[in-house]
Design an enzyme around this catalytic site. Structure first.
Site, mmCIF file in Angstrom:
data_model
loop_
_atom_site.group_PDB
_atom_site.id
_atom_site.type_symbol
_atom_site.label_atom_id
_atom_site.label_comp_id
_atom_site.label_asym_id
_atom_site.label_seq_id
_atom_site.Cartn_x
_atom_site.Cartn_y
_atom_site.Cartn_z
ATOM 1 N N ASP A 151 -10.798 2.977 4.472
ATOM 2 C CA ASP A 151 -11.123 1.540 4.423
ATOM 3 C C ASP A 151 -12.634 1.317 4.323
ATOM 4 O OD1 ASP A 151 -9.131 -0.438 4.385
ATOM 5 O OD2 ASP A 151 -8.520 0.027 6.431
ATOM 6 N N GLN B 71 -4.346 -1.577 9.764
ATOM 7 C CA GLN B 71 -4.356 -2.910 9.141
ATOM 8 C C GLN B 71 -4.951 -3.952 10.095
ATOM 9 O OE1 GLN B 71 -3.632 -3.423 5.961
ATOM 10 N NE2 GLN B 71 -3.918 -5.643 6.013
ATOM 11 N N LYS C 219 0.845 -1.205 0.000
ATOM 12 C CA LYS C 219 0.000 0.000 0.000
ATOM 13 C C LYS C 219 0.881 1.256 0.000
ATOM 14 C CE LYS C 219 -3.834 -2.413 2.231
ATOM 15 N NZ LYS C 219 -4.604 -2.709 3.455
#
Ligand code: GUN
Length: 315
Positions: A140, A117, A73
């Site tokens: 997200d 994460q 990412k």
């Protein structure tokens, strides 16, 4: 594996449907296209004196897969002209420590997008952390506000993997209207959101959606009725050829690491679909690797630019 499906056109066959050749949904190609477009937009953005999109990624612990995803990412952000900040906490970090990090990122006006994460170590309550992220920075799309807005069809951040699947379907102009989509898996990250999105009154969407899970009876029979299957359960090779209708579109979300001594890393990435057997029956199928995984990152970056643009509009 044969790339082209042979049409069943025997004269004595009562069912004389002709099937088009199977086509691979090339996540690498489409992700590259999305990233090129983001790169151009970012450059225009900067030339217009606007701020550089900035993603903050938080990684707690040393899980191998999470390390790989977060590194990817960050790398993709840099390639696209975004700024990125990686914040690492030890496996033993407390919930209070992570709360403090998220609160600081929320307050930092230079940060457009925050991603923590998952999974988090067991001493940390994931739901609490997700709910703490400023919804304006929730790239997200996991915050209850984002999920609620998505369910209601309002503008919102869409979770990256489902968003990546929609971008793939759109790129290949795959017809979804009125189709029966079967989603295997009901996670908050993939199964549940993609089931909502495929059911929305838009394109890609307007599907009739069935969501299957570990308690579903006659899963194989339900899958055989599907025009579109999204396999997102995390069990390598789960979807077999006898569970798939001729001409179905198959989207494989699985990315399980399985031991493979022939690889330098010692493992291979396996999808949820028995690709070799299933692919010849499909109209379209995603490979693993090279399918949905790369689209997830492209979609995350689209969300980050969106977060930055919204800020530029507000400020
Ligand atoms: N873990 C697996 N997929 C994801 C994702 O899309 N976002 C975050 N934050 N964690 C994940």
């Amino acid at each position: 594996m044969s790339k082209h499906h042979t049409p069943t056109s025997q004269p004595h066959c009562p069912d004389m449907r002709i099937f088009a050749p199977m086509q691979i949904l090339d996540g690498k190609l489409v992700a590259q296209t999305v990233k090129e477009s983001l790169k151009t937009k970012t450059a225009q953005h900067l030339a217009a004196g606007k701020k550089q999109p900035h993603l903050a990624a938080v990684l707690v612990g040393h899980d191998g897969a999470s390390e790989t995803y977060v590194a990817s990412k960050v790398k993709n952000c840099e390639e696209t002209g975004f700024k990125s900040t990686l914040i690492r906490l030890d496996t033993t970090a407390t919930e209070a420590e992570l709360v403090a990090v998220v609160e600081k990122l929320n307050q930092d006006t230079g940060i457009d997008g925050i991603l923590v994460q998952l999974p988090l170590p067991k001493q940390i309550n994931e739901d609490r952390i997700i709910s703490l992220i400023d919804p304006q920075k929730d790239v997200d799309g996991f915050h209850p506000v984002s999920v609620g807005r998505m369910v209601q069809g309002l503008p919102s951040f869409i979770p990256a993997t489902p968003y990546g699947i929609l971008l793939l379907l759109e790129h290949y102009n795959i017809d979804t209207q009125g189709k029966h989509a079967v989603v295997i898996g009901r996670s908050n990250i993939v199964g549940r959101p993609i089931s909502i999105l495929l059911n929305r009154n838009s394109y890609p969407g307007n599907c009739t959606v069935t969501v299957c899970h570990s308690h579903t009876q006659n899963l194989a029979g339900i899958c055989r009725q599907a025009d579109i299957i999204v396999a997102a359960l995390g069990r390598p090779g789960f979807l077999k050829a006898d569970m798939v209708k001729e001409g179905a579109v198959v989207i494989d979300v699985g990315i399980t690491r399985v031991p493979d001594p022939s690889k330098k890393s010692g493992y291979a990435i396996k999808g949820d679909v028995d690709f070799e057997a299933v692919a010849p029956k499909c109209s379209y199928i995603t490979p693993v690797p090279g399918g949905v995984g790369l689209m997830t990152i492209a979609a995350l970056m689209k969300n980050t630019l969106y977060a930055c643009e919204q800020k530029n509009i507000i400020s």
